[in-house]
Design an enzyme around this catalytic site. Structure first.
Site, PDB file in Angstrom:
ATOM      1  N   ASP A  25       1.415   4.841   2.214  1.00 40.96           N
ATOM      2  CA  ASP A  25       1.000   5.484   3.468  1.00 40.96           C
ATOM      3  C   ASP A  25       1.372   6.967   3.461  1.00 40.96           C
ATOM      4  O   ASP A  25       2.510   7.314   3.134  1.00 40.96           O
ATOM      5  CB  ASP A  25       1.712   4.813   4.646  1.00 40.96           C
ATOM      6  CG  ASP A  25       1.562   3.299   4.636  1.00 40.96           C
ATOM      7  OD1 ASP A  25       0.522   2.819   5.100  1.00 40.96           O
ATOM      8  OD2 ASP A  25       2.479   2.607   4.146  1.00 40.96           O
ATOM      9  N   ASP A  43      -3.255   4.363   2.740  1.00 43.07           N
ATOM     10  CA  ASP A  43      -3.566   4.680   4.140  1.00 43.07           C
ATOM     11  C   ASP A  43      -3.278   6.156   4.367  1.00 43.07           C
ATOM     12  O   ASP A  43      -2.180   6.617   4.060  1.00 43.07           O
ATOM     13  CB  ASP A  43      -2.655   3.881   5.088  1.00 43.07           C
ATOM     14  CG  ASP A  43      -3.143   2.476   5.338  1.00 43.07           C
ATOM     15  OD1 ASP A  43      -4.346   2.216   5.140  1.00 43.07           O
ATOM     16  OD2 ASP A  43      -2.323   1.635   5.750  1.00 43.07           O
ATOM     17  N   ASP A  97       0.859  -1.180   0.000  1.00 41.83           N
ATOM     18  CA  ASP A  97       0.000   0.000   0.000  1.00 41.83           C
ATOM     19  C   ASP A  97       0.899   1.235   0.000  1.00 41.83           C
ATOM     20  O   ASP A  97       2.122   1.111  -0.018  1.00 41.83           O
ATOM     21  CB  ASP A  97      -0.922   0.005   1.234  1.00 41.83           C
ATOM     22  CG  ASP A  97      -0.162   0.229   2.536  1.00 41.83           C
ATOM     23  OD1 ASP A  97       1.081   0.302   2.530  1.00 41.83           O
ATOM     24  OD2 ASP A  97      -0.820   0.346   3.576  1.00 41.83           O
TER      25      ASP A  97
HETATM   26  P1  TTP Z   1       2.193  -0.796   6.655  1.00 40.71           P
HETATM   27  O1  TTP Z   1       1.725   0.040   5.541  1.00 40.71           O
HETATM   28  O2  TTP Z   1       1.323  -1.940   7.040  1.00 40.71           O
HETATM   29  O3  TTP Z   1       3.638  -1.405   6.397  1.00 40.71           O
HETATM   30  P2  TTP Z   1       4.858  -0.916   5.503  1.00 40.71           P
HETATM   31  O4  TTP Z   1       4.529   0.353   4.790  1.00 40.71           O
HETATM   32  O5  TTP Z   1       6.035  -0.912   6.392  1.00 40.71           O
HETATM   33  O6  TTP Z   1       5.034  -2.102   4.479  1.00 40.71           O
HETATM   34  P3  TTP Z   1       4.211  -2.356   3.115  1.00 40.71           P
HETATM   35  O7  TTP Z   1       5.167  -2.043   2.022  1.00 40.71           O
HETATM   36  O8  TTP Z   1       3.841  -3.812   3.170  1.00 40.71           O
HETATM   37  O9  TTP Z   1       3.016  -1.468   3.095  1.00 40.71           O
HETATM   38  O10 TTP Z   1       2.381   0.091   7.959  1.00 40.71           O
HETATM   39  C1  TTP Z   1       3.314   1.141   8.032  1.00 40.71           C
HETATM   40  C2  TTP Z   1       3.544   1.518   9.462  1.00 40.71           C
HETATM   41  O11 TTP Z   1       2.416   2.171   9.997  1.00 40.71           O
HETATM   42  C3  TTP Z   1       3.831   0.322  10.365  1.00 40.71           C
HETATM   43  O12 TTP Z   1       5.014   0.574  11.088  1.00 40.71           O
HETATM   44  C4  TTP Z   1       2.677   0.277  11.305  1.00 40.71           C
HETATM   45  C5  TTP Z   1       2.148   1.672  11.282  1.00 40.71           C
HETATM   46  N1  TTP Z   1       0.708   1.785  11.508  1.00 40.71           N
HETATM   47  C6  TTP Z   1       0.298   2.399  12.669  1.00 40.71           C
HETATM   48  O13 TTP Z   1       1.123   2.810  13.481  1.00 40.71           O
HETATM   49  N2  TTP Z   1      -1.047   2.544  12.898  1.00 40.71           N
HETATM   50  C7  TTP Z   1      -1.983   2.081  12.031  1.00 40.71           C
HETATM   51  O14 TTP Z   1      -3.191   2.231  12.285  1.00 40.71           O
HETATM   52  C8  TTP Z   1      -1.535   1.437  10.814  1.00 40.71           C
HETATM   53  C9  TTP Z   1      -2.513   0.910   9.816  1.00 40.71           C
HETATM   54  C10 TTP Z   1      -0.187   1.320  10.603  1.00 40.71           C
HETATM   55 MN    MN Z   2       2.704   0.582   3.718  1.00 41.32          MN
HETATM   56 MN    MN Z   3      -0.276   0.947   5.498  1.00 41.16          MN
END
Ligand code: TTP
Ligand code: MN
Ligand code: MN
Ligand code: MN
Length: 327
Positions: free
Chosen positions: A163, A251, A161
């Site tokens: 973020d 996100d 995803d």
């Molecule tokens: P992710 O998007 O799940 O993981 P990522 O970006 O490291 O890996 P990917 O490439 O698979 O997307 O989450 C990113 C960070 O955000 C992770 O350290 C957890 C944090 N997080 C929160 O702190 N609160 C939340 O509600 C969510 C959804 C994530």
């Molecule tokens: Mn992510």
């Molecule tokens: Mn995420």
């Protein structure tokens, strides 16, 4: 022949490598339910419960007999309270209401139809999404702050995803930002799915030491339609998938600006890095850290921070760059 007298359950190992599991599954009715629960937790990024259900299913798959009463499960390894409740429901009613609820859930259905591997979002696609969100945010609040976080901030080439943190320099103005952004994306016709969670943030609360608790800021989980023409070099789609667009997960989190540094640190990950950061704070410094705040238990006070560097300094840690946090 079907064995109805259970072999002693106390001999079932917690390790799959000490169990003999064939393709004959005598407990499919239970393991199918666990698989749905595991998947649903996985789609919600809850790795802990997801793994717990996968382990429970794996144990049941190894049994040469069918579970017919709850008592027998008490001595089996890897079956937690939640798993037992599900088994009980199925034994009593022939199905689990919790599982049925998930199966009829709109988000679950949307996420399910697209295989997990297909969510891999490339750097160029993340960049294109950044432009789309940036345009939407700026149309609402010209001086808004938008920051790419998560795996892409750590320098990853692909992610499941994208973020972002969005906020405003004026405290309190961020409250309605996210809903306005969502409305705008909807008007543009690129919002395929949206789940919005309003803020439940309470500044007087001490930081939670439980990592799974995540955070209380306003946030949303989106699925956006990304057009081939929006991505430099085009979409990274598979041969069989040449419809000219793809669905991507995004996100967005919207903290008040005075919590920006904590949120940035918390959302930059990796999850393992975050877990250990919190554990270090608690065990080595008697401090509580989460996505909202840092609290010093010895001094009994909150420690403010405007940058990630401030937080590392409070913890007496050398600063670690985002691309060095891929733990
Ligand atoms: P992710 O998007 O799940 O993981 P990522 O970006 O490291 O890996 P990917 O490439 O698979 O997307 O989450 C990113 C960070 O955000 C992770 O350290 C957890 C944090 N997080 C929160 O702190 N609160 C939340 O509600 C969510 C959804 C994530
Ligand atoms: Mn992510
Ligand atoms: Mn995420
Ligand atoms: Mn993830």
């Amino acid at each position: 022949p079907e064995a109805t007298t259970p072999t002693p359950v106390s001999t079932v190992s917690q390790y799959a490598c000490q169990r003999r599991t064939t393709t004959k599954n005598n407990n499919k009715i239970f393991t199918d339910a666990f698989e749905v629960l595991a998947e649903s937790h996985e789609l919600n990024d809850m790795e802990g419960p997801c793994l717990a259900f996968r382990r429970a299913a794996s144990v049941l798959k190894s049994l040469p007999w069918t579970v017919q009463n709850l008592r027998v499960t008490e001595d089996l390894p890897c079956l937690g309270e939640h798993s037992m409740c599900v088994i009980e429901e199925i034994l009593q009613h022939g199905h689990s209401f919790e599982v049925e609820k998930i199966l009829s859930d709109e988000r679950y259905q949307i996420l399910k139809v697209i295989p997990r591997s297909k969510w891999a979002v490339s750097k160029a696609e993340a960049q294109a999404l950044g432009n789309i969100i940036d345009e939407a945010v700026r149309a609402i609040t010209p001086d808004a702050i938008l920051t790419l976080t998560g795996g892409f901030r750590r320098g990853k080439d692909f992610g499941h995803d994208v973020d972002f943190i969005v906020t405003t320099p004026q405290l309190g103005k961020e409250e309605r930002l996210l809903t306005s952004v969502i409305d705008r994306l909807k008007q543009q016709g690129i919002l395929l799915y949206c789940e919005y969670q309003a803020s439940t943030f309470d500044e007087s609360k001490l930081p939670s030491h439980r990592f799974e608790a995540m955070d209380h800021f306003a946030k949303c989980f989106l699925i956006l339609r990304l057009e081939d023409s929006q991505v430099e070099g085009g979409l990274q789609t598979a041969e069989e998938d040449r419809r000219g667009w793809r669905a991507v997960r995004v996100d967005l989190v919207s903290p008040p600006v005075d919590r920006y540094a904590f949120t940035l640190l918390g959302w930059s990950g990796s999850r393992q890095f975050e877990r250990d950061l919190r554990r270090f704070a608690r065990m080595e410094r008697r401090m509580l850290l989460d996505n909202h705040a840092l609290y010093d238990k010895t001094k009994k006070e909150f420690l403010a921070a405007t940058t990630e560097k401030d937080i590392f300094a409070h913890l007496g840690l050398e600063y670690i760059e985002p691309w060095q946090r891929n733990a």
